[in-house]
Design a protein around this motif. Structure first.
Motif, PDB file in Angstrom:
ATOM      1  N   GLY A  12      60.491  36.584  64.485  1.00 49.09           N
ATOM      2  CA  GLY A  12      61.468  38.385  64.645  1.00 49.09           C
ATOM      3  C   GLY A  12      62.935  37.747  65.288  1.00 49.09           C
ATOM      4  O   GLY A  12      63.187  39.231  65.540  1.00 49.09           O
ATOM      5  N   SER A  13      63.307  37.192  65.132  1.00 47.20           N
ATOM      6  CA  SER A  13      64.514  36.298  66.492  1.00 47.20           C
ATOM      7  C   SER A  13      65.888  37.241  64.458  1.00 47.20           C
ATOM      8  O   SER A  13      65.733  37.402  63.703  1.00 47.20           O
ATOM      9  N   ARG A  14      67.387  38.202  66.000  1.00 48.02           N
ATOM     10  CA  ARG A  14      68.205  38.238  64.912  1.00 48.02           C
ATOM     11  C   ARG A  14      68.154  37.175  64.104  1.00 48.02           C
ATOM     12  O   ARG A  14      68.911  37.866  62.561  1.00 48.02           O
ATOM     13  N   LEU A  15      68.355  36.377  64.133  1.00 47.22           N
ATOM     14  CA  LEU A  15      68.850  34.943  63.462  1.00 47.22           C
ATOM     15  C   LEU A  15      68.245  35.221  61.579  1.00 47.22           C
ATOM     16  O   LEU A  15      68.673  35.030  60.978  1.00 47.22           O
ATOM     17  N   GLU A  16      66.550  34.943  62.027  1.00 48.81           N
ATOM     18  CA  GLU A  16      65.699  35.101  60.963  1.00 48.81           C
ATOM     19  C   GLU A  16      66.277  36.587  60.126  1.00 48.81           C
ATOM     20  O   GLU A  16      66.053  36.673  58.860  1.00 48.81           O
ATOM     21  N   ARG A  17      66.030  37.118  60.876  1.00 50.77           N
ATOM     22  CA  ARG A  17      65.923  39.352  60.267  1.00 50.77           C
ATOM     23  C   ARG A  17      67.750  38.684  59.240  1.00 50.77           C
ATOM     24  O   ARG A  17      67.399  39.273  58.187  1.00 50.77           O
ATOM     25  N   ILE A  18      68.347  38.677  60.025  1.00 47.88           N
ATOM     26  CA  ILE A  18      69.884  38.690  58.838  1.00 47.88           C
ATOM     27  C   ILE A  18      69.791  37.473  57.492  1.00 47.88           C
ATOM     28  O   ILE A  18      70.035  38.059  56.976  1.00 47.88           O
ATOM     29  N   LEU A  19      69.196  36.162  57.885  1.00 43.58           N
ATOM     30  CA  LEU A  19      68.863  35.525  57.091  1.00 43.58           C
ATOM     31  C   LEU A  19      68.121  36.595  55.765  1.00 43.58           C
ATOM     32  O   LEU A  19      68.062  36.280  54.609  1.00 43.58           O
ATOM     33  N   ARG A  20      66.360  36.764  55.767  1.00 44.20           N
ATOM     34  CA  ARG A  20      66.217  37.146  55.487  1.00 44.20           C
ATOM     35  C   ARG A  20      66.361  38.249  54.372  1.00 44.20           C
ATOM     36  O   ARG A  20      66.347  39.407  53.397  1.00 44.20           O
ATOM     37  N   ALA A  21      67.244  39.405  55.399  1.00 44.76           N
ATOM     38  CA  ALA A  21      68.219  40.807  54.510  1.00 44.76           C
ATOM     39  C   ALA A  21      68.894  39.918  53.868  1.00 44.76           C
ATOM     40  O   ALA A  21      69.509  40.536  53.124  1.00 44.76           O
ATOM     41  N   GLY A  22      69.388  38.661  53.593  1.00 41.84           N
ATOM     42  CA  GLY A  22      70.703  38.320  52.616  1.00 41.84           C
ATOM     43  C   GLY A  22      72.310  38.398  52.878  1.00 41.84           C
ATOM     44  O   GLY A  22      72.844  38.694  51.772  1.00 41.84           O
ATOM     45  N   HIS A  23      72.083  39.061  54.218  1.00 45.91           N
ATOM     46  CA  HIS A  23      73.773  38.479  54.727  1.00 45.91           C
ATOM     47  C   HIS A  23      73.603  36.936  55.330  1.00 45.91           C
ATOM     48  O   HIS A  23      72.620  35.529  55.073  1.00 45.91           O
ATOM     49  N   PHE A  24      74.788  36.714  55.088  1.00 49.91           N
ATOM     50  CA  PHE A  24      76.172  35.151  55.388  1.00 49.91           C
ATOM     51  C   PHE A  24      76.082  35.330  56.394  1.00 49.91           C
ATOM     52  O   PHE A  24      76.991  35.856  57.737  1.00 49.91           O
ATOM     53  N   ALA A  25      75.235  34.732  57.455  1.00 49.02           N
ATOM     54  CA  ALA A  25      74.849  34.486  58.904  1.00 49.02           C
ATOM     55  C   ALA A  25      76.079  33.356  59.055  1.00 49.02           C
ATOM     56  O   ALA A  25      76.521  32.408  58.687  1.00 49.02           O
ATOM     57  N   VAL A  26      75.974  33.820  60.720  1.00 51.66           N
ATOM     58  CA  VAL A  26      77.480  32.780  61.291  1.00 51.66           C
ATOM     59  C   VAL A  26      76.419  32.255  62.733  1.00 51.66           C
ATOM     60  O   VAL A  26      76.036  33.573  63.373  1.00 51.66           O
ATOM     61  N   THR A  27      76.380  31.369  62.469  1.00 52.90           N
ATOM     62  CA  THR A  27      75.672  30.547  64.151  1.00 52.90           C
ATOM     63  C   THR A  27      77.110  30.225  64.837  1.00 52.90           C
ATOM     64  O   THR A  27      77.973  29.750  64.167  1.00 52.90           O
ATOM     65  N   GLY A  28      77.205  30.466  66.383  1.00 55.00           N
ATOM     66  CA  GLY A  28      78.086  29.571  67.103  1.00 55.00           C
ATOM     67  C   GLY A  28      76.879  28.416  67.952  1.00 55.00           C
ATOM     68  O   GLY A  28      76.367  28.042  68.037  1.00 55.00           O
TER      69      GLY A  28
END
Length: 340
Positions: A12-28
């Motif tokens: 349920g992390s933000r990163l997981e939800r961003i990726l599973r929604a198909g958005h191009f993720a950004v991590t720092g």
């Protein structure tokens, strides 16, 4: 708790939800200080907040003693920045790792990056004994087991809330032997990695070859791959990375660009030359992200500014990745757990 409790999400992390929604993720990346000052973390968190979906909190990076990734990650979480805690096999045995993961989850951590860890001889305690009770592959499998089998590595059941982490791993596309690297990546995915962050990429043409091999193995359909991107700060840094860092591939054209960036500026004006180099380094990073986005199977960018967190927002904005998308909300019962 179960996966169903999180609407099908693993953590349920933000990163997981961003990726599973198909958005191009950004991590720092946020490097903790070599002291116990919480304000250092707070200031860096504010620089990264809003510019990336989550940030790696390094774990005694380069084998130098720093504030712990869980301690610093907790402060970042309190500042509204979702942490990806790094966990190395170098410093802890399986007892300590599992204990720390239980504590990290209880404190709100939802992402973990499983690493072997830089050799202790690189750091400020070269005589320290390393542990390596597990390797990174074993660590990935152990974290997955805590989540999916609800049991410790020994097989004992977790009686109560299990730590549900979105499991990450690292990969260097340019390590030797090059042709074997996609297969090594596949092994990490088979062990349980949900997302991959790569080593810094400057040779995008060669990275595209790596991704072509990854696609032929079908691995890109089983894991989210984030391309490692980092801004160069000077020609000296570019040369050092090209010639001295194993597994790095920095084409000469980027060294030339960094040198030419300060052409015409008085050599005595060191401040102006440094500013010109840094502007060019940021521009190179922006272009690399834009190129990486065109490669099938690349799900995001991992921006590693290495103690230059101020540059991250400029890079992400220049690449057209701001504002960051909002992830799909979690059920109300879980919304308070991970940072969002």
């Amino acid at each position: 708790m179960s996966e169903g409790h999180l609407n099908g999400y693993k953590s349920g992390s933000r990163l997981e939800r961003i990726l599973r929604a198909g958005h191009f993720a950004v991590t720092g990346e946020l490097g903790p200080p070599q002291n116990a000052d919480p304000d250092v973390i707070r200031k860096k968190a504010q620089l990264l907040k809003g510019a990336c979906d989550a940030a790696n909190i390094t774990d005694n990076q380069t084998a130098i003693v720093r504030m712990s990734s869980i301690g610093a990650g907790t402060i970042a979480y309190q500042e509204g920045l979702e942490p990806i805690i790094q966990m190395t096999c170098r410093d802890r045995n399986r007892l300590a790792i599992q204990s720390d993961l239980l504590g990290a989850y209880a404190l709100g951590m939802r992402n973990v990056l499983c690493l072997t860890g830089d050799h202790q001889s690189f750091g400020n305690h070269p005589g320290a004994k390393n542990v390596h009770d597990l390797d990174s592959m074993g660590l990935i499998g152990m974290v997955k087991g805590l989540r999916d089998q609800r049991c410790f590595q020994c097989g004992d059941e977790i009686k109560g809330i299990e730590p549900r982490f979105f499991v990450g791993a690292a990969e260097n596309p340019f390590g030797d032997p090059f042709d074997w690297r996609p297969h090594r990546l596949a092994k990490k995915v088979a062990a349980g990695a949900d997302f991959i962050q790569t080593q810094l990429i400057y040779n995008m043409e060669r990275f595209a070859d790596f991704m072509d091999k990854v696609r032929k193995l079908g691995v890109h359909e089983k894991v989210y791959i984030l391309a490692g991107i980092g801004p160069l700060k000077s020609p000296g840094m570019a040369k050092y990375m090209a010639n001295e860092v194993p597994g790095m591939d920095v084409p000469k054209m980027y060294i030339d660009r960094m040198e030419e960036a300060a052409a015409g500026i008085d050599k005595e004006d060191k401040k102006a030359r440094a500013a010109a180099w840094r502007r060019e380094g940021i521009q190179v990073a922006i272009e690399l992200i834009q190129q990486a986005r065109q490669i099938e199977g690349v799900a995001g960018a991992h921006v590693m500014a290495i103690e230059w967190e101020e540059a991250v927002k400029t890079i992400v904005e220049g690449a057209g990745l701001l504002p960051r998308p909002e992830p799909t909300p979690l059920p109300a019962a879980d919304a308070a757990a991970p940072a969002s």
